[in-house]
Motif scaffolding. Structure first.
Motif, PDB file in Angstrom:
ATOM      1  N   GLY A  47       0.817  -1.214   0.000  1.00  0.00           N
ATOM      2  CA  GLY A  47       0.000   0.000   0.000  1.00  0.00           C
ATOM      3  C   GLY A  47       0.844   1.255   0.000  1.00  0.00           C
ATOM      4  O   GLY A  47       0.535   2.235  -0.690  1.00  0.00           O
ATOM      5  N   LEU A  48       1.927   1.242   0.769  1.00  0.00           N
ATOM      6  CA  LEU A  48       2.826   2.391   0.798  1.00  0.00           C
ATOM      7  C   LEU A  48       3.493   2.601  -0.555  1.00  0.00           C
ATOM      8  O   LEU A  48       3.608   3.739  -1.034  1.00  0.00           O
ATOM      9  CB  LEU A  48       3.876   2.202   1.895  1.00  0.00           C
ATOM     10  N   LEU A  49       3.887   1.506  -1.193  1.00  0.00           N
ATOM     11  CA  LEU A  49       4.474   1.603  -2.528  1.00  0.00           C
ATOM     12  C   LEU A  49       3.467   2.146  -3.537  1.00  0.00           C
ATOM     13  O   LEU A  49       3.805   3.020  -4.350  1.00  0.00           O
ATOM     14  CB  LEU A  49       4.972   0.223  -2.978  1.00  0.00           C
ATOM     15  N   LEU A  50       2.238   1.671  -3.473  1.00  0.00           N
ATOM     16  CA  LEU A  50       1.196   2.145  -4.384  1.00  0.00           C
ATOM     17  C   LEU A  50       0.912   3.630  -4.188  1.00  0.00           C
ATOM     18  O   LEU A  50       0.783   4.384  -5.159  1.00  0.00           O
ATOM     19  CB  LEU A  50      -0.081   1.332  -4.190  1.00  0.00           C
ATOM     20  N   ALA A  51       0.839   4.074  -2.937  1.00  0.00           N
ATOM     21  CA  ALA A  51       0.586   5.487  -2.663  1.00  0.00           C
ATOM     22  C   ALA A  51       1.737   6.360  -3.164  1.00  0.00           C
ATOM     23  O   ALA A  51       1.510   7.430  -3.739  1.00  0.00           O
ATOM     24  CB  ALA A  51       0.367   5.699  -1.173  1.00  0.00           C
ATOM     25  N   ALA A  52       2.960   5.903  -2.955  1.00  0.00           N
ATOM     26  CA  ALA A  52       4.115   6.684  -3.418  1.00  0.00           C
ATOM     27  C   ALA A  52       4.180   6.740  -4.939  1.00  0.00           C
ATOM     28  O   ALA A  52       4.461   7.799  -5.516  1.00  0.00           O
ATOM     29  CB  ALA A  52       5.401   6.087  -2.859  1.00  0.00           C
ATOM     30  N   LEU A  53       3.908   5.618  -5.601  1.00  0.00           N
ATOM     31  CA  LEU A  53       3.943   5.601  -7.059  1.00  0.00           C
ATOM     32  C   LEU A  53       2.850   6.461  -7.673  1.00  0.00           C
ATOM     33  O   LEU A  53       3.050   7.049  -8.742  1.00  0.00           O
ATOM     34  CB  LEU A  53       3.829   4.167  -7.579  1.00  0.00           C
ATOM     35  N   SER A  54       1.707   6.563  -6.991  1.00  0.00           N
ATOM     36  CA  SER A  54       0.639   7.406  -7.532  1.00  0.00           C
ATOM     37  C   SER A  54       1.042   8.877  -7.520  1.00  0.00           C
ATOM     38  O   SER A  54       0.609   9.645  -8.373  1.00  0.00           O
ATOM     39  CB  SER A  54      -0.658   7.203  -6.754  1.00  0.00           C
ATOM     40  N   GLY A  55       1.875   9.269  -6.582  1.00  0.00           N
ATOM     41  CA  GLY A  55       2.371  10.638  -6.563  1.00  0.00           C
ATOM     42  C   GLY A  55       3.470  10.880  -7.578  1.00  0.00           C
ATOM     43  O   GLY A  55       3.600  11.983  -8.126  1.00  0.00           O
ATOM     44  N   LEU A  56       4.250   9.851  -7.862  1.00  0.00           N
ATOM     45  CA  LEU A  56       5.373  10.009  -8.792  1.00  0.00           C
ATOM     46  C   LEU A  56       4.932  10.109 -10.250  1.00  0.00           C
ATOM     47  O   LEU A  56       5.682  10.622 -11.078  1.00  0.00           O
ATOM     48  CB  LEU A  56       6.343   8.842  -8.633  1.00  0.00           C
TER      49      LEU A  56
END
Length: 139
Positions: free
Chosen positions: A73-82
């Motif tokens: 989930g943390l990876l998904l949230a970070a990638l959505s911002g990138l």
């Protein structure tokens, strides 16, 4: 508190709570709700199931370690911002795409993926804490 009535109805209550948590997650940007509140509801459902059936069956029902769910989930949230950086916009700028799914236009957005990431972080972290506390109490 492992009465027959509680053990019988806990799986149904858990399923309804998870379904409601997904509803709260998906309506989050237009009305009150979102990833955090939906994640808390789903983690509560996991805790109820863990209390009624035990920690082992609750962990098997998840199919993955709760902290792995939180990390994804943390990876998904970070990638959505990138994703906005690839279009030369500010970090966390919303990106939208419309796809045709079975004849219906479906709008996908980075805020939705960010909310799903927050949902998974909350479910994984709070679920891990709840199961660890239940496991410790049952020993």
């Amino acid at each position: 508190m492992r009465t027959v009535i509680f053990r019988t109805f806990a799986p149904f209550i858990t399923a309804l709570m998870v379904l409601f948590s997904i509803f709260v997650l998906l309506r989050g940007h237009n009305e009150p709700g979102g990833g955090f509140i939906g994640g808390l509801i789903a983690a509560s459902a996991l805790a109820i199931y863990g209390i009624s059936a035990g920690v082992g069956p609750a962990r098997r029902a998840l199919k993955a370690h709760p902290m792995s769910i939180a990390a994804f989930g943390l990876l998904l949230a970070a990638l959505s911002g990138l994703l906005s950086l690839f279009t030369r916009q500010a970090f966390m700028t919303s990106q939208w795409v419309t796809i045709d799914f079975l004849g219906v236009a479906v709008d996908l957005s980075t805020p939705m993926f960010f909310d799903i990431g927050v949902y998974l972080v909350v479910v994984g972290a709070i679920g891990s804490i709840a199961l660890a506390l239940e496991e410790r109490e049952s020993d």
